[in-house]
Design a protein around this motif. Sequence first.
Motif, PDB file in Angstrom:
ATOM      1  N   UNK A 181       0.816  -1.212   0.000  1.00 31.34           N
ATOM      2  CA  UNK A 181       0.000   0.000   0.000  1.00 31.34           C
ATOM      3  C   UNK A 181       0.852   1.266   0.000  1.00 31.34           C
ATOM      4  N   UNK A 182       1.989   1.249   0.689  1.00 31.83           N
ATOM      5  CA  UNK A 182       2.852   2.427   0.648  1.00 31.83           C
ATOM      6  C   UNK A 182       3.391   2.656  -0.751  1.00 31.83           C
ATOM      7  N   UNK A 183       3.694   1.575  -1.470  1.00 26.53           N
ATOM      8  CA  UNK A 183       4.122   1.711  -2.859  1.00 26.53           C
ATOM      9  C   UNK A 183       3.026   2.338  -3.703  1.00 26.53           C
ATOM     10  N   UNK A 184       1.800   1.870  -3.509  1.00 19.90           N
ATOM     11  CA  UNK A 184       0.679   2.413  -4.267  1.00 19.90           C
ATOM     12  C   UNK A 184       0.539   3.903  -4.005  1.00 19.90           C
ATOM     13  N   UNK A 185       0.633   4.295  -2.741  1.00 20.92           N
ATOM     14  CA  UNK A 185       0.485   5.709  -2.388  1.00 20.92           C
ATOM     15  C   UNK A 185       1.617   6.542  -2.963  1.00 20.92           C
ATOM     16  N   UNK A 186       2.853   6.046  -2.832  1.00 18.85           N
ATOM     17  CA  UNK A 186       4.011   6.822  -3.273  1.00 18.85           C
ATOM     18  C   UNK A 186       4.094   6.922  -4.787  1.00 18.85           C
ATOM     19  N   UNK A 187       3.859   5.803  -5.484  1.00 17.96           N
ATOM     20  CA  UNK A 187       4.041   5.779  -6.929  1.00 17.96           C
ATOM     21  C   UNK A 187       2.974   6.564  -7.669  1.00 17.96           C
ATOM     22  N   UNK A 188       1.823   6.751  -7.042  1.00 15.36           N
ATOM     23  CA  UNK A 188       0.717   7.397  -7.741  1.00 15.36           C
ATOM     24  C   UNK A 188       0.282   8.704  -7.098  1.00 15.36           C
ATOM     25  N   UNK A 189       1.144   9.253  -6.240  1.00 12.21           N
ATOM     26  CA  UNK A 189       0.897  10.558  -5.620  1.00 12.21           C
ATOM     27  C   UNK A 189      -0.472  10.649  -4.954  1.00 12.21           C
ATOM     28  N   UNK A 211     -13.077   4.988  -8.889  1.00 15.94           N
ATOM     29  CA  UNK A 211     -12.711   4.314 -10.126  1.00 15.94           C
ATOM     30  C   UNK A 211     -11.199   4.390 -10.357  1.00 15.94           C
ATOM     31  N   UNK A 212     -10.625   5.540 -10.081  1.00 12.36           N
ATOM     32  CA  UNK A 212      -9.171   5.712 -10.259  1.00 12.36           C
ATOM     33  C   UNK A 212      -8.404   4.858  -9.264  1.00 12.36           C
ATOM     34  N   UNK A 213      -8.811   4.853  -8.012  1.00  9.34           N
ATOM     35  CA  UNK A 213      -8.121   4.068  -7.000  1.00  9.34           C
ATOM     36  C   UNK A 213      -8.158   2.570  -7.337  1.00  9.34           C
ATOM     37  N   UNK A 214      -9.321   2.100  -7.749  1.00  8.05           N
ATOM     38  CA  UNK A 214      -9.443   0.674  -8.070  1.00  8.05           C
ATOM     39  C   UNK A 214      -8.584   0.314  -9.270  1.00  8.05           C
ATOM     40  N   UNK A 215      -8.533   1.200 -10.260  1.00  5.83           N
ATOM     41  CA  UNK A 215      -7.679   0.958 -11.420  1.00  5.83           C
ATOM     42  C   UNK A 215      -6.216   0.842 -10.998  1.00  5.83           C
ATOM     43  N   UNK A 216      -5.782   1.711 -10.085  1.00  2.00           N
ATOM     44  CA  UNK A 216      -4.410   1.663  -9.586  1.00  2.00           C
ATOM     45  C   UNK A 216      -4.161   0.369  -8.816  1.00  2.00           C
ATOM     46  N   UNK A 217      -5.133  -0.033  -8.001  1.00  2.00           N
ATOM     47  CA  UNK A 217      -4.988  -1.249  -7.198  1.00  2.00           C
ATOM     48  C   UNK A 217      -4.929  -2.495  -8.079  1.00  2.00           C
ATOM     49  N   UNK A 218      -5.661  -2.479  -9.192  1.00  4.18           N
ATOM     50  CA  UNK A 218      -5.557  -3.591 -10.148  1.00  4.18           C
ATOM     51  C   UNK A 218      -4.172  -3.632 -10.772  1.00  4.18           C
ATOM     52  N   UNK A 219      -3.686  -2.482 -11.200  1.00  2.18           N
ATOM     53  CA  UNK A 219      -2.413  -2.427 -11.896  1.00  2.18           C
ATOM     54  C   UNK A 219      -1.223  -2.583 -10.956  1.00  2.18           C
TER      55      UNK A 219
END
Length: 399
Positions: free
Chosen positions: A197-205, A244-252
Amino acid sequence: MQLFIGFGGLNMMIPRFFDDLGQYLAPGKVLVIFGARQVGKTTLVRNFLRRSLLKFRFDSGDDIRIQELFAAGRLDRLQEYAQGFDLVVLDEAQRVPGIGLGLKMIVDAMPGLQVIATGSSSFDLAGQVGEPLTGRKRTLNLFPVAQLELATMHNRFDLRGRLDEYLIFGGYPEVVAAQGRDEKIRLLNEIASSYLLKDVLALNNIRNSRSIFDLLRLLALQVGSEVSLTELGTQVGISYKTVDRYIDILEKSFILMRLPGLGRNPRTDLRKKNKYYFMDTGIRNALISNFNPTDLRADCGQLWENFLCVERMKLLSYTGRHANMYFWRTNQGSEIDLVEEAGGGFAGFEFKWGVKGRSRPRDWTEFAPNGSWTVVNRDNYLDFVLETSLFTPPGQRAR
């Protein structure tokens, strides 16, 4: 030949499907390996390099010198960097600005060179390497340890005996190798909070970490149910577009798997609501802080459905069998948990934690007269997650 991976000095060895990366390498091509953090990409590559006779260099995308080199985009410097090596490996390559164009320049100028790039976020790395490396790359997806991989070290009796463990703690390699319930829980909590989750937060601002955590917890509680993005947004306090954006990021980022609905007309009537499953059941259980054994849980059906859908996806992906995956539900309430469509045929699967299942839905016979329908339970689930040939949709010949 099998590749065995050890963790933390433990004696347990875990086989991975892509044991010999050499068969996927080619001169003038980039092998891109996607997968979540801690899923074993670096260990997979290092074990291959340990056995390889190729002269290689291994660098991390966290290295500021590598970032500056590729960001500058100077061919002469890039050639100096790769000169004298048969193979260049860039780990966590999504952290390198200009990585796609830089790799294109290298392989175009040095056609005999082989390259491996690993990435924990397909959102970032795929966007960088997609267009520049068109026709110059091959992609592999590495998932948490699959039942298909565990079947090379355990027979079916032992796999069945460990089912509860896999449902509760999932398949992250370090977690599978860990000894003891407390250590598995500690590792899962660390992977969920400190890596994924920290990667998700950091990589996608993403600044509002509470919103994405709340969203994930809601999705964890709704596994197996159709999800309304509008309702999720209302509960979390964010807009439909943000959900929608968050879920797309979580999928990717390989945290979630989306399963779309299949309507009466498979070409034009795909339902707008989707189901979401977690790529690892251990991460799902960490998010809701529930590591109870199955005989003390009220969500066994959800957990079972998540496990089977994701294990089936891993099997199809690793074995190269192409099938579209959906769930199916009518307005009258008929439902099938998973439908595979391939070669013009449909195969429907009903997942039951108990041994007994309901009879074939009449609506399904009307929708797919020649389609198959199978109840997958604890008696036959190993056939479902280990063998593609046993459940082949009509119209597609088994491989």
